[in-house]
Design a protein around this motif. Structure first.
Motif, PDB file in Angstrom:
ATOM      1  N   VAL A 481       5.370  -0.729  -4.992  1.00 50.07           N
ATOM      2  CA  VAL A 481       5.826   0.217  -3.972  1.00 50.07           C
ATOM      3  C   VAL A 481       7.342   0.133  -3.924  1.00 50.07           C
ATOM      4  N   THR A 482       8.011   1.267  -4.103  1.00 46.57           N
ATOM      5  CA  THR A 482       9.466   1.286  -4.018  1.00 46.57           C
ATOM      6  C   THR A 482       9.908   1.224  -2.561  1.00 46.57           C
ATOM      7  N   GLU A 483      11.202   1.052  -2.338  1.00 47.12           N
ATOM      8  CA  GLU A 483      11.732   0.944  -0.982  1.00 47.12           C
ATOM      9  C   GLU A 483      11.359   2.179  -0.163  1.00 47.12           C
ATOM     10  N   ARG A 484      10.794   1.925   1.017  1.00 46.08           N
ATOM     11  CA  ARG A 484      10.346   2.960   1.959  1.00 46.08           C
ATOM     12  C   ARG A 484       9.211   3.812   1.393  1.00 46.08           C
ATOM     13  N   GLY A 485       8.596   3.382   0.260  1.00 47.25           N
ATOM     14  CA  GLY A 485       7.456   4.107  -0.287  1.00 47.25           C
ATOM     15  C   GLY A 485       7.798   5.504  -0.739  1.00 47.25           C
ATOM     16  N   ALA A 486       8.960   5.660  -1.393  1.00 48.18           N
ATOM     17  CA  ALA A 486       9.463   6.989  -1.751  1.00 48.18           C
ATOM     18  C   ALA A 486       8.543   7.737  -2.709  1.00 48.18           C
ATOM     19  N   THR A 487       7.740   7.025  -3.490  1.00 47.49           N
ATOM     20  CA  THR A 487       6.881   7.683  -4.484  1.00 47.49           C
ATOM     21  C   THR A 487       5.542   8.130  -3.906  1.00 47.49           C
ATOM     22  N   PHE A 488       5.287   7.836  -2.633  1.00 50.35           N
ATOM     23  CA  PHE A 488       4.031   8.229  -1.993  1.00 50.35           C
ATOM     24  C   PHE A 488       4.258   9.442  -1.094  1.00 50.35           C
ATOM     25  N   SER A 489       3.207  10.230  -0.917  1.00 44.72           N
ATOM     26  CA  SER A 489       3.290  11.359   0.010  1.00 44.72           C
ATOM     27  C   SER A 489       3.213  10.845   1.441  1.00 44.72           C
ATOM     28  N   SER A 490       3.527  11.717   2.397  1.00 49.61           N
ATOM     29  CA  SER A 490       3.464  11.323   3.810  1.00 49.61           C
ATOM     30  C   SER A 490       2.060  10.903   4.203  1.00 49.61           C
ATOM     31  N   GLY A 491       1.059  11.647   3.701  1.00 51.53           N
ATOM     32  CA  GLY A 491      -0.327  11.316   4.021  1.00 51.53           C
ATOM     33  C   GLY A 491      -0.749   9.978   3.444  1.00 51.53           C
ATOM     34  N   GLU A 492      -0.342   9.695   2.208  1.00 52.48           N
ATOM     35  CA  GLU A 492      -0.687   8.418   1.576  1.00 52.48           C
ATOM     36  C   GLU A 492      -0.041   7.257   2.318  1.00 52.48           C
ATOM     37  N   LYS A 493       1.217   7.414   2.692  1.00 55.17           N
ATOM     38  CA  LYS A 493       1.891   6.361   3.454  1.00 55.17           C
ATOM     39  C   LYS A 493       1.197   6.138   4.796  1.00 55.17           C
ATOM     40  N   GLN A 494       0.757   7.236   5.418  1.00 55.32           N
ATOM     41  CA  GLN A 494       0.097   7.105   6.710  1.00 55.32           C
ATOM     42  C   GLN A 494      -1.243   6.392   6.575  1.00 55.32           C
ATOM     43  N   LEU A 495      -1.968   6.680   5.512  1.00 57.46           N
ATOM     44  CA  LEU A 495      -3.244   6.003   5.297  1.00 57.46           C
ATOM     45  C   LEU A 495      -3.043   4.506   5.057  1.00 57.46           C
ATOM     46  N   LEU A 496      -2.004   4.150   4.330  1.00 61.28           N
ATOM     47  CA  LEU A 496      -1.699   2.725   4.141  1.00 61.28           C
ATOM     48  C   LEU A 496      -1.336   2.076   5.469  1.00 61.28           C
ATOM     49  N   SER A 497      -0.662   2.823   6.317  1.00 62.66           N
ATOM     50  CA  SER A 497      -0.320   2.307   7.649  1.00 62.66           C
ATOM     51  C   SER A 497      -1.584   2.101   8.482  1.00 62.66           C
TER      52      SER A 497
END
Length: 593
Positions: A481-497
């Protein structure tokens, strides 16, 4: 907290210096060894001119050259040279090690205190400024131990030894040379008083540069979209120019008060010696060896003075930086913590606000008489326009700010009665902007929390529906995972959260506009995950899209810090009040879109 440009008084500088020395106590034995080796090096250097003087007066002038004696003299001289070099190397390594350990401990202490500070402190303190204090300022402190204290002590001992040797050779002439000591002390005092304000200003400007850089990097997308590069370059250039001007003032003080004045005093001292021996030559023969030794010792005396004077600027920077670090370390604006002797636990997670009134600054109220109750398994939604007080309710519930009026209870116990460990382990938080850290997918779910097996991580991700996209990643849960999860979409980041929150299985769930930053299609899968997460838990949700809270057990409509309406979705629509207007407005926007 003191303003960063405040000038340190002499008393404050002494207090800071003493406090810095306190960090060296744990290294006392190593310091003692380093000073002893330093003393050997100084002694080895001080004996060298005396040997040369003896050679000139006892052997060269009378032209007597006994081989055995001269051989011993040369061997002793070379031995002193080798001893001085070895001792200087060893003491330098020792001081470097001690300095690095001290700065390491200092940084840990600062960071430890920063982590305990409340959000009210971070609301006022730029992130770049904090980074500057923990990195740049502590690096300046390291130079104090490496380049300053060792030099001060070594050269101070060397100066004392030089005077002892000079008195041994000629007491009268040595007394004449003593008049330069008070003059040097006056110069040092003058330099410290002038330079302190310059270096304080330089350090403050470095913090501003770091803060500006941090803001620019984090907001680069906005800067580029609105074509603000030119304005940001101009502002950044202005700050850098102010730093340059402050640095130039400091350098001018250095250029005027450091080496030039010492060189002048050195020339005067040498002139006194030459005049003295000139008059002596009219009375009787002059010992050339003593003359050589005196000139050599004067050079050896003023060179340490030059080194000390040149390092005064480093010393002054270190004191200024230490003052900034200690002001941060002494901050006591801590986040609210446990009070009382009770050790309650959170079982059901029933939340109750009773006449809660709150103000961030102590004068302007952002919440007024807030009262509501959320039982286990219920969802209470907070809606309202920007600035209505929704986030303030969440901030108080999460114990980010101290409660000033009213009560908040969980399972009938005061919020402040719960230990930090108990409270944080039973409350889960999902923010609108999901923050991901550099690492792997698995480490972002655990956030370094120990005791979780890979199966538990995968189960948490599957529970919220994050396993689908994770399995499509090249390395799955070990994907970087890059800094701030730049390679993930907003939805993917939210699901990880969501998975991160569900891994702890909290009794209370706090959702801060968890679907506000995702598209409508992604919102459906997110909403399904949220519905699963809310089952059998007490949920407090800030909602931007009213369509996402139709099934909430209770909806609180806030306006200017007060609850103006409450009820479920159907009840509030029938009332045709503020909620009804907000709902119609959003429905109209959706149709238009």
């Amino acid at each position: 907290m003191k303003h960063t440009d405040e000038i340190l008084t002499g008393k404050e500088q002494r207090a800071i210096f003493i406090r810095l020395l306190g960090y060296a106590k744990v290294h006392f034995k190593k310091l003692l060894l380093a000073f002893f080796i330093m003393l050997l090096a100084a002694g080895a250097e001080l004996l060298q001119p005396i040997l040369i003087a003896r050679f000139i007066d006892d052997y060269l002038t009378p032209q007597a050259f006994p081989t055995d004696v001269l051989g011993m003299l040369v061997s002793f001289y070379i031995g002193l040279l080798v001893l001085a070099v070895i001792c200087q190397y060893v003491q330098s390594i020792l001081f470097q090690k001690i300095a690095l350990r001290i700065v390491q401990a200092l940084r840990v202490d600062v960071f430890k205190n920063v982590q305990k500070l409340g959000l009210s402190f971070f609301d006022r303190m730029p992130g770049g400024g904090l980074v500057s204090r923990i990195t740049n300022d502590t690096e300046s402190i390291k130079e104090l131990y490496v380049s300053v204290l060792a030099v001060f002590v070594q050269n101070g001992m060397f100066m004392i030894g030089t005077f002892v040797a000079m008195f041994y050779l000629n007491a009268t002439l040595a007394l004449y040379c003593l008049i330069f000591l008070p003059l040097l002390l006056v110069v040092i005092r003058l330099y410290r008083s002038i330079s302190s304000r310059f270096y304080e200003h330089v350090s403050a400007k470095v913090s501003e540069i770091n803060a500006k850089m941090s803001e620019s990097v984090q907001g680069m997308a906005i800067i580029q979209v609105f074509r603000q590069e030119k304005r940001m370059r101009k502002e950044f250039g202005r700050t850098n120019d102010e730093h340059y001007q402050a640095g130039m003032k400091a350098m001018k003080a250095d250029a005027l008060l450091l080496r030039p004045i010492v060189d002048i005093l050195s020339l005067i001292a040498i002139s006194i010696v030459l005049i003295y021996f000139g008059f002596q030559s009219f009375i009787g023969p002059v010992e050339l060896g003593v003359l050589y030794a005196f000139i050599n010792y004067l050079d050896r005396f003023f060179e340490p003075v030059n080194q000390i004077m040149q390092r005064l600027s480093i010393f002054q920077q270190a004191i200024v930086s230490a003052g900034r670090v200690f002001r941060l370390m002494d901050q006591r604006e801590y986040a609210p913590t446990k009070t009382g002797t009770e050790t309650p636990t959170i079982e059901k997670g029933t939340i109750e606000f009773n006449n809660v009134t709150f103000s961030y600054d102590g004068s302007t109220q952002v919440l007024t008489n807030i009262s509501f109750k959320a039982e286990k398994g219920q969802t209470v939604a907070l809606v309202g326009h920007t600035g209505s007080g929704k986030s303030s309710i969440i901030n108080l519930l999460l114990r980010f700010y101290p409660l000033t009026k009213g009560t908040i209870t969980i399972d009938g116990k005061p919020l402040q009665a719960f230990s930090e460990e108990e409270f944080r382990s039973k409350v889960g938080l999902v923010l609108q902007d999901s923050f991901l850290y550099s690492g792997t997918v698995a480490s972002n779910v655990t956030l370094g929390r120990d005791g979780y097996e890979r199966g538990e991580i995968e189960a948490a991700c599957a529970f919220v529906g994050a396993d689908t996209f994770i399995q499509n990643l090249e390395h799955g849960y070990d994907a970087k995972v890059t800094e701030r999860g730049a390679t993930f979409s907003s939805g993917e980041k939210q699901l990880l959260s969501f998975a991160r929150t569900m891994l702890a299985d909290p009794a209370i769930l706090v959702l801060d506009e968890a679907t506000a930053s995702v598209d409508t299609e992604t919102e459906e899968s997110i909403q399904q995950a949220l519905e699963k997460m809310q089952q059998n838990r007490t949920t407090i949700a800030i909602a931007h899209r009213l369509s996402t809270i139709k099934h909430a057990d209770q909806i609180l409509v806030l306006h200017q810090g007060e609850i103006v309406e409450r009820g479920n979705h159907e009840q509030l629509l029938k009332r045709q009040g503020l909620y009804h207007k907000m709902y119609l407005l959003q429905a109209r926007e959706n149709v238009t879109a």
